[in-house]
Design a protein around this motif. Sequence first.
Motif, PDB file in Angstrom:
ATOM      1  N   MET A 197     -13.199  -4.324  -3.162  1.00 30.19           N
ATOM      2  CA  MET A 197     -13.328  -4.059  -1.730  1.00 30.19           C
ATOM      3  C   MET A 197     -14.494  -4.861  -1.135  1.00 30.19           C
ATOM      4  SD  MET A 197     -12.502   0.047  -1.649  1.00 30.19           S
ATOM      5  CE  MET A 197     -13.858   0.516  -2.731  1.00 30.19           C
ATOM      6  N   LEU A 218     -10.324  -1.284  -7.973  1.00 26.05           N
ATOM      7  CA  LEU A 218     -10.373  -1.544  -6.538  1.00 26.05           C
ATOM      8  C   LEU A 218     -11.436  -2.595  -6.264  1.00 26.05           C
ATOM      9  CD1 LEU A 218     -10.240   2.103  -5.087  1.00 26.05           C
ATOM     10  CD2 LEU A 218      -8.337   0.500  -5.398  1.00 26.05           C
ATOM     11  N   ASP A 263       0.828  -1.205   0.000  1.00 26.93           N
ATOM     12  CA  ASP A 263       0.000   0.000   0.000  1.00 26.93           C
ATOM     13  C   ASP A 263       0.865   1.258   0.000  1.00 26.93           C
ATOM     14  OD1 ASP A 263       0.755  -0.629   2.739  1.00 26.93           O
ATOM     15  OD2 ASP A 263      -0.607   0.966   3.373  1.00 26.93           O
ATOM     16  N   GLU A 275      -8.541  -6.112  -1.779  1.00 30.09           N
ATOM     17  CA  GLU A 275      -8.403  -6.152  -0.330  1.00 30.09           C
ATOM     18  C   GLU A 275      -8.093  -7.565   0.144  1.00 30.09           C
ATOM     19  OE1 GLU A 275     -11.470  -4.620   2.160  1.00 30.09           O
ATOM     20  OE2 GLU A 275     -11.592  -2.719   1.070  1.00 30.09           O
ATOM     21  N   ALA A 305     -16.644  -3.466   1.704  1.00 33.48           N
ATOM     22  CA  ALA A 305     -17.385  -2.225   1.507  1.00 33.48           C
ATOM     23  C   ALA A 305     -18.892  -2.472   1.605  1.00 33.48           C
ATOM     24  CB  ALA A 305     -17.044  -1.617   0.149  1.00 33.48           C
ATOM     25  N   LYS A 306     -19.613  -1.430   2.019  1.00 33.21           N
ATOM     26  CA  LYS A 306     -21.073  -1.521   2.111  1.00 33.21           C
ATOM     27  C   LYS A 306     -21.668  -1.821   0.740  1.00 33.21           C
ATOM     28  CE  LYS A 306     -24.981   1.156   3.946  1.00 33.21           C
ATOM     29  NZ  LYS A 306     -25.843   1.451   2.814  1.00 33.21           N
ATOM     30  N   ARG A 329      -8.497   4.729  -2.934  1.00 38.37           N
ATOM     31  CA  ARG A 329      -9.470   5.607  -3.610  1.00 38.37           C
ATOM     32  C   ARG A 329      -9.296   7.055  -3.170  1.00 38.37           C
ATOM     33  NH1 ARG A 329     -14.006   8.168  -2.725  1.00 38.37           N
ATOM     34  NH2 ARG A 329     -13.996   7.526  -0.539  1.00 38.37           N
ATOM     35  N   ARG A 330      -9.083   7.269  -1.876  1.00 43.72           N
ATOM     36  CA  ARG A 330      -8.955   8.628  -1.361  1.00 43.72           C
ATOM     37  C   ARG A 330      -7.697   9.328  -1.886  1.00 43.72           C
ATOM     38  NH1 ARG A 330     -10.640   6.269   3.686  1.00 43.72           N
ATOM     39  NH2 ARG A 330      -8.507   6.462   4.482  1.00 43.72           N
ATOM     40  N   SER A 340      -8.149  -1.207   4.051  1.00 44.24           N
ATOM     41  CA  SER A 340      -9.254  -0.961   3.131  1.00 44.24           C
ATOM     42  C   SER A 340      -8.756  -0.376   1.812  1.00 44.24           C
ATOM     43  CB  SER A 340     -10.259  -0.004   3.766  1.00 44.24           C
ATOM     44  OG  SER A 340     -11.223   0.403   2.816  1.00 44.24           O
ATOM     45  N   GLY A 341      -9.361  -0.825   0.724  1.00 46.75           N
ATOM     46  CA  GLY A 341      -9.063  -0.251  -0.579  1.00 46.75           C
ATOM     47  C   GLY A 341      -9.475   1.208  -0.673  1.00 46.75           C
ATOM     48  N   ASP A 342     -10.311   1.642   0.261  1.00 51.79           N
ATOM     49  CA  ASP A 342     -10.731   3.045   0.249  1.00 51.79           C
ATOM     50  C   ASP A 342      -9.553   3.981   0.493  1.00 51.79           C
ATOM     51  OD1 ASP A 342     -13.124   4.682  -0.106  1.00 51.79           O
ATOM     52  OD2 ASP A 342     -12.721   5.381   1.927  1.00 51.79           O
ATOM     53  N   THR A 343      -8.495   3.490   1.142  1.00 50.01           N
ATOM     54  CA  THR A 343      -7.299   4.320   1.330  1.00 50.01           C
ATOM     55  C   THR A 343      -6.658   4.653  -0.013  1.00 50.01           C
ATOM     56  OG1 THR A 343      -5.856   2.380   1.604  1.00 50.01           O
ATOM     57  CG2 THR A 343      -6.851   3.304   3.595  1.00 50.01           C
TER      58      THR A 343
END
Length: 328
Positions: free
Chosen positions: A249, A247, A170, A191, A252-253, A213-214, A208-211
């Motif tokens: 994930m 990504l 990462d 992930e 994720a929701k 994305r951000r 999290s893959g959101d890291t």
Amino acid sequence: MPQLIDAFARKFYYLRLSVTDVCNFRCTYCLPDGYRPNGNSNKSFLSLDEIRRVTHAFAELGTEKVRLTGGEPSLRRDFVDIIAAVRSHRQIRTLAVTTNGYRLERDIAGWRDAGLTALNVSVDSLDPRQFQLITGQDKFRQVMAGIDAAFTAGFSKVKVNTVLMRNVNDIHLHSFLAWIKTRPIQLRFIELMETGDGGDLFRTRHISGDTIRRQLIPMGWQLQPRGRSDGPALVFRHPDYQGEIGLIMPYAKDFCASCNRLRVSATGNLHLCLFGEDGIPLRDLLGEDRALELLKERISGGLRLKKQTHFLHEGNTGSTRNLSFIGG
């Protein structure tokens, strides 16, 4: 054309078919101790005829895309014949393989000639030493040469799978972005998922893959629309890059709301979820062509049992001991 639809109105166009659970790599997140036969080791993997029958049954139920997985699918000596058998049904428009890439340079032209249309290669690090630490194999340059060979063989795009691990890869996002800037590679960060054998690694390395994305959004990367037979990746493009970022994930929701894929294991069980319980046996109906209608009925009927979501958030990994078991 009949369609595979579950109780939650999800339509399934995509089959992931494992052709072996054997692998010659020892990836830390999958088979850190190397391949060990599972409890079905006395049962042979699906034969070429059985593979043809099961994929043709799915095709007649609306499946448009098949991915050959493992283990390492290219360890099958009849792998080229498997590709040809699957593609022999005109409904199968996309035939992909996920491979560790160690035979890619030698064999990719033959796979393409047999009917392969898409390629995923697992590369968890761009540093040869770290690659060896993760995979247990000193094959980084061989795999990179295989990706180059895929482009030479006529593939316009190659997907590269990278299992995202905290403080392992990462932290090297900019190196990955530099790599794909001039190459038509879709780099997919997946992930790390908890498996029955991998709880300790998950607790140490999951991020999290959101890291990712951000970090992408402020750089100008834009989310792309998703096709009906696409996998679960959220795909981002940037006008200055030939490559793409994907990504995946699963934590994720609403990840499962777009599920469009089913799985068949190398021993012939239908798995409704990567992290579900024991599969629905199909093999007793794969011995002869005249059982095709019964086979299609069992596949369709099995979908009534598919749950709305996985239970990974609760630490429930189902029957999945490792990701080689039913093809990740």
